[in-house]
Design a protein around this motif. Structure first.
Motif, PDB file in Angstrom:
ATOM      1  N   VAL A 107      -4.841   1.440  -2.381  1.00  0.00           N
ATOM      2  CA  VAL A 107      -3.607   0.938  -1.754  1.00  0.00           C
ATOM      3  C   VAL A 107      -3.884  -0.327  -0.943  1.00  0.00           C
ATOM      4  O   VAL A 107      -2.958  -1.093  -0.640  1.00  0.00           O
ATOM      5  N   THR A 139      -2.853  -4.196  -2.313  1.00  0.00           N
ATOM      6  CA  THR A 139      -1.519  -4.795  -2.390  1.00  0.00           C
ATOM      7  C   THR A 139      -0.789  -4.659  -1.061  1.00  0.00           C
ATOM      8  O   THR A 139      -0.971  -3.654  -0.365  1.00  0.00           O
ATOM      9  N   GLU A 175       2.379  -4.292  -1.061  1.00  0.00           N
ATOM     10  CA  GLU A 175       3.576  -3.554  -1.422  1.00  0.00           C
ATOM     11  C   GLU A 175       3.361  -2.038  -1.283  1.00  0.00           C
ATOM     12  O   GLU A 175       2.233  -1.554  -1.188  1.00  0.00           O
ATOM     13  N   LYS A 176       4.441  -1.297  -1.305  1.00  0.00           N
ATOM     14  CA  LYS A 176       4.407   0.145  -1.077  1.00  0.00           C
ATOM     15  C   LYS A 176       3.861   0.881  -2.306  1.00  0.00           C
ATOM     16  O   LYS A 176       4.220   0.584  -3.436  1.00  0.00           O
ATOM     17  N   THR A 182       3.254   4.911  -3.665  1.00  0.00           N
ATOM     18  CA  THR A 182       3.558   6.328  -3.440  1.00  0.00           C
ATOM     19  C   THR A 182       2.599   7.176  -4.261  1.00  0.00           C
ATOM     20  O   THR A 182       2.456   6.973  -5.467  1.00  0.00           O
ATOM     21  N   VAL A 229      -2.789   0.402   7.717  1.00  0.00           N
ATOM     22  CA  VAL A 229      -1.946   0.832   6.602  1.00  0.00           C
ATOM     23  C   VAL A 229      -0.819   1.715   7.141  1.00  0.00           C
ATOM     24  O   VAL A 229      -1.066   2.703   7.839  1.00  0.00           O
ATOM     25  N   LYS A 230       0.405   1.377   6.812  1.00  0.00           N
ATOM     26  CA  LYS A 230       1.561   2.190   7.212  1.00  0.00           C
ATOM     27  C   LYS A 230       1.651   3.392   6.274  1.00  0.00           C
ATOM     28  O   LYS A 230       1.635   3.233   5.053  1.00  0.00           O
ATOM     29  N   THR A 231       1.726   4.584   6.834  1.00  0.00           N
ATOM     30  CA  THR A 231       1.800   5.788   6.018  1.00  0.00           C
ATOM     31  C   THR A 231       3.038   6.589   6.394  1.00  0.00           C
ATOM     32  O   THR A 231       3.441   6.628   7.557  1.00  0.00           O
ATOM     33  N   THR A 239       3.637   7.791   1.161  1.00  0.00           N
ATOM     34  CA  THR A 239       3.711   6.378   0.811  1.00  0.00           C
ATOM     35  C   THR A 239       2.738   5.616   1.704  1.00  0.00           C
ATOM     36  O   THR A 239       2.513   5.987   2.858  1.00  0.00           O
ATOM     37  N   GLN A 275       1.525   1.484   2.746  1.00  0.00           N
ATOM     38  CA  GLN A 275       1.824   0.056   2.647  1.00  0.00           C
ATOM     39  C   GLN A 275       0.828  -0.720   3.499  1.00  0.00           C
ATOM     40  O   GLN A 275       0.806  -0.618   4.724  1.00  0.00           O
ATOM     41  N   ASP A 318       0.451  -3.950   4.361  1.00  0.00           N
ATOM     42  CA  ASP A 318       0.947  -5.322   4.520  1.00  0.00           C
ATOM     43  C   ASP A 318       0.578  -5.937   5.867  1.00  0.00           C
ATOM     44  O   ASP A 318       0.967  -7.064   6.163  1.00  0.00           O
ATOM     45  N   GLY A 373       3.253  -2.798  -6.010  1.00  0.00           N
ATOM     46  CA  GLY A 373       3.324  -1.377  -5.706  1.00  0.00           C
ATOM     47  C   GLY A 373       3.470  -0.536  -6.958  1.00  0.00           C
ATOM     48  O   GLY A 373       3.708  -1.038  -8.057  1.00  0.00           O
TER      49      GLY A 373
END
Length: 434
Positions: free
Chosen positions: A32, A35, A37-38, A40, A62-64, A73, A75, A77, A230
Motif C-alpha cells: 500500500v 501509491t 491512492e486508497k 482496500t 498511512v491512514k487506516t 482501507t 491510504q 498519501d 488504488g
C-alpha cells in the motif's frame, strides 16, 4: 507471558474456516506504500504479527480505516519519511520480521528506506542479502551499520536490470518486485519465488497499474511504470493453518471439515498428509477429514522409508514440517523428516520425546520418527513454545495426549494463529488461556 492449559484426549467435530494467509498479508500490506491512492484489503488475519505491521504503517503516516473485522482501507498519501529516524520506528521495526517488506516500496516511491535488524522466529540463520543485492542491482546504494544493526538503502533513480537470485527467497522476491515496479525500464528476476503469495502480490500490483509478466513461474519480467493507483484485494486462506487442521484431525481422531480452502493453491500439502495415511475428501472447495482410529505411512516403491522434506514452491512449505513430524509420531510406520532451510527448527522435538514420542534427532536438519500407531499415546507435560510453527505442533500434540499439558509462551502461537484456542474450543477442544 500467557500459557495454555490443554486437556488432551477429546475428539473434535465440526466446521472451521481458515484465517487469511499470514505470509501473504505481510507483503500485501506493505504494497500500500506504493501509491497515494486508497487500497482496500479483505481477509486480513487478526494476529499479532499482522497487527504490529499495521501499527508500523500507521506510524509512518498511512491512514487506516477498519471496515469489518477482516477488512481495512489504507491510504499512503502523507508519509512521514522522518519517522524512519525515530526510536519508535526502531522499536516497531525490530518487533517483527515482516517489517523488512517496507524497504522495497519506500525505496521505489521515496528514494530512501531504513530498517533495523528485524525480529521474528528464532529458527536459525535468515539472511537478508538477497533483498539488498537486488536493490543494488536496481541502482540503489546500500549501507549496513554493524554498530546498531541498521540497513539503509538510497537511490535518486531506480533502473531496471537483469538479476539471477542466489536463492528463491519469497520475501526477497516480493521486496525486489515492489521496488522494480516503479523503476525505469525493464527488470528481469530469474530464480524468483513463485509461491501463491508472490502470485497474489503480482496480481494486486497489476491491478494497481504495474506491468508484471511470468506470474506463477520463476522468471518474472517487470516493465517499470511512473505511478500506481488504488485497488481492492482479497487474501488467500492460510495454507499453513489448513495443513495444521489436517494434522490436528488425524492426531485426535476427529471429524473436521475445513471450509473455503482454495484447494488449487495448496500445492503438495494435501498429498503430503495423504502419504502419512490421512484420509480426506475434497467437497467443492472444502476438505473433509473423516474420523480415523489409525493411519499408516506410505513407503516408496522399493519399500524404503518415506522422506518428507521442504522445498521451494511447488514443493512442501517448510512451515508445515513441524506439524508433519508431530503427526508421524502416532502413525504406523517410520518417517525421515528433513528440514533443509533452517538449522534450528527441529530442536523442539525434545519436548515431544519428553511426551513419549520415539524420535531420533540425526542432526540439526533431520529427524527420524518411529510412529507408535496410537498404541502408546503421548502424555501431557509442561513445555514452552519456541516459535510459531513448533508452537502449534506442540498444541496438536497436547490435544492428542493423555492428561493435561501446559504450554508457556503462547504469544508465539498468537503471532500466526487467530484466536486459536477459541476456534478449537468451538469444535470440542479443552484449552484454557492462563
Amino acid at each position: 507471558m500467557a500459557s495454555f492449559e490443554v486437556k488432551g484426549g477429546a475428539k473434535l467435530r465440526g466446521e472451521i474456516i481458515p484465517q487469511g494467509a499470514k505470509n501473504e498479508a505481510l507483503q500485501i500490506l506493505c504494497a500500500v506504500l506504493l501509491t497515494p491512492e486508497k487500497v482496500t484489503i479483505s481477509n486480513i488475519p487478526d494476529i499479532r504479527d499482522v497487527n504490529k505491521l499495521i501499527d508500523l504503517l500507521r506510524s509512518l503516516g498511512v491512514k487506516t480505516e477498519r471496515l469489518a473485522q477482516d477488512t481495512y482501507t489504507f491510504q499512503a498519501d502523507d508519509i512521514d519519511i522522518n519517522f524512519l529516524d525515530s526510536e519508535r520506528f526502531v522499536e516497531l521495526g525490530r518487533a517483527i520480521r515482516g517489517s523488512v517488506m517496507i524497504v522495497g516500496p519506500m525505496l521505489a516511491r521515496f528514494g530512501k528506506a531504513k530498517m533495523p535488524k528485524p525480529g521474528g522466529d528464532k529458527i536459525g540463520r535468515r539472511r537478508l542479502d538477497t533483498h539488498f543485492t537486488g536493490f543494488e542491482k536496481l541502482g540503489a546504494s546500500f549501507q549496513y551499520s554493524a554498530e546498531d544493526d541498521f540497513y539503509t538503502v538510497t537511490s535518486e533513480v531506480l533502473k531496471g536490470a537483469y538479476m539471477l537470485l542466489d536463492e528463491a527467497s519469497v520475501t526477497g522476491t516480493a521486496n525486489i518486485l515492489m521496488a522494480a515496479v516503479l523503476a525505469e525500464g525493464t527488470t528481469t528476476i530469474y530464480n524468483a519465488a513463485c509461491e501463491p503469495y508472490v502470485q497474489q502480490l503480482c496480481r494486486m500490483l497489476n491491478r494497481m497499474g504495474a506491468k508484471i509478466s511470468g506470474i506463477g513461474s520463476n522468471l518474472l519480467v517487470i516493465e517499470g511504470v511512473e505511478q500506481l493507483g488504488g485497488t481492492e484485494h482479497r487474501m488467500l486462506p492460510d495454507m499453513i493453518e489448513i495443513g495444521s487442521f489436517i494434522g490436528l484431525a488425524a492426531m485426535t481422531g476427529s471429524e473436521i471439515t475445513i471450509k473455503d480452502c482454495q484447494i488449487p493453491e495448496l500445492g503438495l500439502i494435501p498429498d503430503t498428509f495423504q502419504r502419512l495415511g490421512i484420509k480426506m475428501e475434497f467437497r467443492g472447495d472444502d476438505i473433509f477429514i473423516p474420523e480415523q482410529d489409525r493411519y499408516e505411512v506410505d513407503t516408496y516403491i522399493d519399500g524404503s522409508i518415506l522422506n518428507i522434506a521442504d522445498h521451494t514452491w511447488p514443493g512442501l512449505t517448510p512451515d508445515l514440517l513441524s506439524v508433519a513430524l508431530v503427526v508421524a509420531t502416532q502413525a504406523k510406520g517410520t518417517v525421515l523428516v528433513h528440514q533443509k532451510m533452517f538449522e534450528s527448527r527441529l530442536f523442539f522435538v525434545d519436548k515431544l520425546i519428553d511426551m513419549g514420542a520415539q524420535i531420533i534427532l540425526c542432526d540439526p536438519h533431520r529427524a527420524t520418527v518411529i510412529g507408535q500407531n496410537k498404541q502408546i499415546p503421548l502424555r501431557g507435560i509442561r513445555m514452552t513454545s519456541p516459535d510459531i510453527r513448533a508452537g502449534v505442533a506442540l498444541l496438536i500434540a497436547a490435544l492428542s495426549a493423555e492428561g493435561t499439558s501446559i504450554i508457556d509462551n503462547v504469544e508465539q502461537i498468537d503471532r500466526g494463529y487467530q484466536n486459536i484456542d477459541g476456534r478449537l474450543n468451538a469444535l470440542g477442544a479443552q484449552i484454557r488461556r492462563m
